[in-house]
Design a protein around this motif. Structure first.
Motif, PDB file in Angstrom:
ATOM      1  N   THR A  60       0.804  -0.921   0.299  1.00 34.08           N
ATOM      2  CA  THR A  60       0.020   0.060   0.016  1.00 34.08           C
ATOM      3  C   THR A  60       0.811   1.316  -0.028  1.00 34.08           C
ATOM      4  O   THR A  60       1.904   1.292   0.781  1.00 34.08           O
ATOM      5  CB  THR A  60      -0.782   0.123   1.103  1.00 34.08           C
ATOM      6  N   VAL A  61       0.655   2.146  -1.003  1.00 37.18           N
ATOM      7  CA  VAL A  61       1.399   3.406  -0.953  1.00 37.18           C
ATOM      8  C   VAL A  61       0.571   4.475  -0.915  1.00 37.18           C
ATOM      9  O   VAL A  61      -0.409   4.599  -1.782  1.00 37.18           O
ATOM     10  CB  VAL A  61       2.113   3.370  -2.273  1.00 37.18           C
ATOM     11  N   ASP A  62       0.795   5.698  -0.205  1.00 36.98           N
ATOM     12  CA  ASP A  62       0.136   6.743   0.193  1.00 36.98           C
ATOM     13  C   ASP A  62       0.976   7.815  -0.817  1.00 36.98           C
ATOM     14  O   ASP A  62       2.121   8.348  -0.321  1.00 36.98           O
ATOM     15  CB  ASP A  62       0.031   7.152   1.416  1.00 36.98           C
ATOM     16  N   VAL A  63       0.348   8.435  -1.867  1.00 40.47           N
ATOM     17  CA  VAL A  63       1.306   9.294  -2.543  1.00 40.47           C
ATOM     18  C   VAL A  63       1.037  10.785  -2.410  1.00 40.47           C
ATOM     19  O   VAL A  63       1.302  11.575  -3.068  1.00 40.47           O
ATOM     20  CB  VAL A  63       0.976   9.068  -4.196  1.00 40.47           C
ATOM     21  N   SER A  64       0.237  11.251  -1.217  1.00 41.01           N
ATOM     22  CA  SER A  64       0.173  12.289  -0.796  1.00 41.01           C
ATOM     23  C   SER A  64       1.105  13.237  -0.865  1.00 41.01           C
ATOM     24  O   SER A  64       2.349  12.853  -0.412  1.00 41.01           O
ATOM     25  CB  SER A  64      -0.547  12.300   0.481  1.00 41.01           C
ATOM     26  N   GLY A  65       1.122  14.361  -1.323  1.00 43.07           N
ATOM     27  CA  GLY A  65       2.221  15.439  -1.511  1.00 43.07           C
ATOM     28  C   GLY A  65       3.180  15.001  -2.665  1.00 43.07           C
ATOM     29  O   GLY A  65       4.160  16.142  -2.766  1.00 43.07           O
ATOM     30  N   THR A  66       2.880  14.156  -3.432  1.00 42.24           N
ATOM     31  CA  THR A  66       3.675  14.047  -4.696  1.00 42.24           C
ATOM     32  C   THR A  66       2.932  14.413  -5.926  1.00 42.24           C
ATOM     33  O   THR A  66       1.840  14.973  -5.927  1.00 42.24           O
ATOM     34  CB  THR A  66       3.889  12.266  -4.860  1.00 42.24           C
ATOM     35  N   SER A  67       3.714  14.467  -7.012  1.00 42.41           N
ATOM     36  CA  SER A  67       3.051  14.898  -8.379  1.00 42.41           C
ATOM     37  C   SER A  67       2.002  14.043  -8.580  1.00 42.41           C
ATOM     38  O   SER A  67       1.161  14.467  -9.576  1.00 42.41           O
ATOM     39  CB  SER A  67       4.033  15.156  -9.313  1.00 42.41           C
ATOM     40  N   LYS A  97      -0.681  -2.826 -12.697  1.00 38.27           N
ATOM     41  CA  LYS A  97      -1.585  -1.848 -12.531  1.00 38.27           C
ATOM     42  C   LYS A  97      -2.113  -1.853 -11.280  1.00 38.27           C
ATOM     43  O   LYS A  97      -2.387  -2.934 -10.603  1.00 38.27           O
ATOM     44  CB  LYS A  97      -2.863  -2.221 -13.287  1.00 38.27           C
ATOM     45  N   VAL A  98      -2.020  -0.719 -10.463  1.00 37.45           N
ATOM     46  CA  VAL A  98      -2.373  -0.739  -8.917  1.00 37.45           C
ATOM     47  C   VAL A  98      -3.977  -0.104  -8.587  1.00 37.45           C
ATOM     48  O   VAL A  98      -4.645   0.225  -9.875  1.00 37.45           O
ATOM     49  CB  VAL A  98      -1.461   0.414  -8.051  1.00 37.45           C
ATOM     50  N   THR A  99      -4.419  -0.461  -7.610  1.00 39.72           N
ATOM     51  CA  THR A  99      -5.989  -0.294  -7.383  1.00 39.72           C
ATOM     52  C   THR A  99      -6.072   1.026  -6.481  1.00 39.72           C
ATOM     53  O   THR A  99      -5.217   1.014  -5.219  1.00 39.72           O
ATOM     54  CB  THR A  99      -6.635  -1.655  -6.708  1.00 39.72           C
ATOM     55  N   ARG A 100      -6.734   2.093  -7.000  1.00 39.68           N
ATOM     56  CA  ARG A 100      -6.974   3.184  -6.086  1.00 39.68           C
ATOM     57  C   ARG A 100      -8.031   2.846  -4.902  1.00 39.68           C
ATOM     58  O   ARG A 100      -9.100   2.214  -5.101  1.00 39.68           O
ATOM     59  CB  ARG A 100      -7.727   4.385  -6.810  1.00 39.68           C
ATOM     60  N   ASP A 101      -7.587   3.325  -3.933  1.00 36.60           N
ATOM     61  CA  ASP A 101      -8.649   3.212  -2.611  1.00 36.60           C
ATOM     62  C   ASP A 101      -9.852   3.991  -2.900  1.00 36.60           C
ATOM     63  O   ASP A 101     -10.037   5.076  -3.337  1.00 36.60           O
ATOM     64  CB  ASP A 101      -7.601   3.598  -1.388  1.00 36.60           C
ATOM     65  N   GLU A 102     -10.976   3.269  -2.346  1.00 34.58           N
ATOM     66  CA  GLU A 102     -12.317   3.978  -2.479  1.00 34.58           C
ATOM     67  C   GLU A 102     -12.463   5.138  -1.898  1.00 34.58           C
ATOM     68  O   GLU A 102     -13.424   5.848  -2.296  1.00 34.58           O
ATOM     69  CB  GLU A 102     -13.421   2.922  -2.353  1.00 34.58           C
ATOM     70  N   THR A 103     -11.945   5.181  -0.727  1.00 37.00           N
ATOM     71  CA  THR A 103     -12.199   6.359   0.323  1.00 37.00           C
ATOM     72  C   THR A 103     -10.891   7.580   0.260  1.00 37.00           C
ATOM     73  O   THR A 103     -11.425   8.835   0.449  1.00 37.00           O
ATOM     74  CB  THR A 103     -12.439   6.032   1.699  1.00 37.00           C
ATOM     75  N   ASN A 104      -9.875   7.069  -0.076  1.00 33.53           N
ATOM     76  CA  ASN A 104      -8.621   7.997  -0.295  1.00 33.53           C
ATOM     77  C   ASN A 104      -8.129   7.853  -1.654  1.00 33.53           C
ATOM     78  O   ASN A 104      -7.397   6.877  -1.964  1.00 33.53           O
ATOM     79  CB  ASN A 104      -7.718   7.790   0.917  1.00 33.53           C
ATOM     80  N   TYR A 153      -2.975   3.602  -3.146  1.00 35.51           N
ATOM     81  CA  TYR A 153      -2.888   2.696  -3.963  1.00 35.51           C
ATOM     82  C   TYR A 153      -2.597   1.445  -3.429  1.00 35.51           C
ATOM     83  O   TYR A 153      -1.574   1.282  -2.490  1.00 35.51           O
ATOM     84  CB  TYR A 153      -2.292   3.079  -5.137  1.00 35.51           C
ATOM     85  N   ARG A 154      -3.003   0.219  -3.942  1.00 33.34           N
ATOM     86  CA  ARG A 154      -2.610  -0.976  -3.479  1.00 33.34           C
ATOM     87  C   ARG A 154      -2.338  -1.987  -4.801  1.00 33.34           C
ATOM     88  O   ARG A 154      -3.062  -1.895  -5.495  1.00 33.34           O
ATOM     89  CB  ARG A 154      -3.490  -1.661  -2.402  1.00 33.34           C
ATOM     90  N   ILE A 155      -1.392  -2.982  -4.372  1.00 33.34           N
ATOM     91  CA  ILE A 155      -1.359  -3.838  -5.490  1.00 33.34           C
ATOM     92  C   ILE A 155      -0.811  -5.270  -4.587  1.00 33.34           C
ATOM     93  O   ILE A 155      -0.072  -5.244  -3.612  1.00 33.34           O
ATOM     94  CB  ILE A 155      -0.161  -3.669  -6.378  1.00 33.34           C
ATOM     95  N   THR A 156      -1.243  -6.297  -4.958  1.00 29.44           N
ATOM     96  CA  THR A 156      -1.203  -7.720  -4.355  1.00 29.44           C
ATOM     97  C   THR A 156      -0.409  -8.838  -5.501  1.00 29.44           C
ATOM     98  O   THR A 156      -0.787  -8.539  -6.403  1.00 29.44           O
ATOM     99  CB  THR A 156      -2.427  -8.579  -3.782  1.00 29.44           C
ATOM    100  N   PHE A 157       0.532  -9.123  -5.037  1.00 32.58           N
ATOM    101  CA  PHE A 157       1.580 -10.341  -6.016  1.00 32.58           C
ATOM    102  C   PHE A 157       2.635 -10.980  -5.054  1.00 32.58           C
ATOM    103  O   PHE A 157       2.666 -10.685  -3.702  1.00 32.58           O
ATOM    104  CB  PHE A 157       2.184  -9.394  -6.834  1.00 32.58           C
ATOM    105  N   THR A 158       3.017 -11.955  -5.623  1.00 29.42           N
ATOM    106  CA  THR A 158       3.746 -12.856  -4.926  1.00 29.42           C
ATOM    107  C   THR A 158       4.999 -12.632  -5.628  1.00 29.42           C
ATOM    108  O   THR A 158       5.272 -12.622  -6.889  1.00 29.42           O
ATOM    109  CB  THR A 158       3.552 -14.338  -5.093  1.00 29.42           C
ATOM    110  N   PRO A 159       6.219 -12.096  -4.966  1.00 29.91           N
ATOM    111  CA  PRO A 159       7.633 -11.527  -5.356  1.00 29.91           C
ATOM    112  C   PRO A 159       8.146 -12.600  -6.299  1.00 29.91           C
ATOM    113  O   PRO A 159       8.735 -12.093  -7.573  1.00 29.91           O
ATOM    114  CB  PRO A 159       8.417 -11.374  -4.195  1.00 29.91           C
ATOM    115  N   VAL A 160       8.338 -13.866  -6.170  1.00 29.25           N
ATOM    116  CA  VAL A 160       8.896 -14.827  -7.078  1.00 29.25           C
ATOM    117  C   VAL A 160       8.110 -14.926  -8.451  1.00 29.25           C
ATOM    118  O   VAL A 160       8.906 -14.889  -9.324  1.00 29.25           O
ATOM    119  CB  VAL A 160       9.130 -16.204  -6.358  1.00 29.25           C
ATOM    120  N   ASP A 161       6.930 -14.776  -8.255  1.00 23.33           N
ATOM    121  CA  ASP A 161       6.171 -14.940  -9.626  1.00 23.33           C
ATOM    122  C   ASP A 161       6.256 -13.306 -10.623  1.00 23.33           C
ATOM    123  O   ASP A 161       6.351 -13.389 -11.554  1.00 23.33           O
ATOM    124  CB  ASP A 161       4.858 -15.085  -9.570  1.00 23.33           C
TER     125      ASP A 161
END
Length: 272
Positions: free
Chosen positions: A40-47, A87-94, A98-106
């Motif tokens: 999960t990444v919060d990009v507040s304050g970025t471009s 492609k990441v998913t945008r949070d519905e409330t904020n 953004y979130r993304i789910t994966f398994t690193p080896v894959d």
């Protein structure tokens, strides 16, 4: 007057820093390269803040890899089948989260031994858009070390909000009676600190006499003598609001409570 002006200058200098709230978290908090993880990444304050279009993750192996360390999805401009997994998913409330789910080896197509730390940025379709998270972010990946034991938890370290799984290996139990039990239950109890600073100790999920009639305390038979029970500590246990769980104690047993394992402990992280 001069001191006031100096203070104003210092405050103005700090404003850009205060506005950049870019953060990254993972669930579970501790994971290996073979575990599914949500970043999960919060990009507040970025471009990238306030961007309404699609967003992708640009990821690379920041530690442990020697060659071809970029994710195969690192293609600019993004779009199409080859970058769909990034492609990441945008949070519905904020909209800045953004979130993304994966398994690193894959995701990286690399062996676990080559993935010690993941570096990442979020971006719009093209770098040329000038919309991306500001700094390179990194998340640590735990080494893949597994030694079979009678009991273990996954992940080894976790927060009260993470899903944690307790495992029991019937083949390795020190209790000869437990080797023949076909339905295994867990007597679970927690210790920690209340919101007012007082401690609580060994608060059970259910009393010993009630364990066998409590379905959520029955372990799942995974085959080959392996049993497991998954839970989210803050949801599973009945503790006061605002309390912090610091330790989980557990005993594996039969439904009647006449046969049992040793007492084991698991220690979640007390801070997110």
């Amino acid at each position: 007057m001069m001191m006031k002006n100096i203070l104003k200058i210092l405050l103005l200098a700090l404003l850009p820093l205060a506005g950049n709230a870019q953060t990254v978290t993972t669930s579970p908090a501790v994971f290996t390269a073979e575990d599914e993880v949500t970043i999960t990444v919060d990009v507040s304050g970025t471009s990238l803040a306030g961007h309404a279009g699609d967003v992708w993750i640009w990821a690379w192996i920041a530690e442990g890899c020697s060659t071809n360390c970029d994710a195969p999805t690192n293609i600019d401009p993004a779009g199409g089948e080859n970058t769909e997994d990034a492609k990441v998913t945008r949070d519905e409330t904020n909209p800045n989260v953004y979130r993304i789910t994966f398994t690193p080896v894959d995701f990286f197509g690399k062996a676990p031994s080559e993935i010690g730390k993941i570096g990442l940025k979020l971006k719009s379709q093209s770098w040329g858009d000038g919309k991306q998270s500001d700094n390179d972010l990194t998340v640590a990946v735990q080494p893949l070390i597994f030694i079979p034991t009678e009991n273990r938890t996954f992940p080894v370290k976790f927060t009260g909000e993470d899903v944690v799984t307790l495992f029991f290996d019937q083949n390795l139990t020190g209790s000869s009676d437990m080797k023949s039990v076909t339905e295994i239950y867990a007597y679970l109890f927690v210790s920690g600190q209340n919101a007012d600073g007082t401690d609580f100790l060994d608060v059970p999920k259910a009393q010993w006499s009630d364990v066998g009639s409590t379905p959520e305390l029955k372990l799942t038979d995974r085959g080959d003598g392996i049993y497991s029970l998954s839970l989210i500590p803050e949801v599973f246990f009945d503790v006061t609001e605002g309390a912090t769980i610091t330790k989980i104690g557990y005993i594996f047993r039969n439904a009647e409570g006449t046969v049992q394992s040793d007492t084991f402990e698991a220690f979640p992280l007390t801070e997110e």
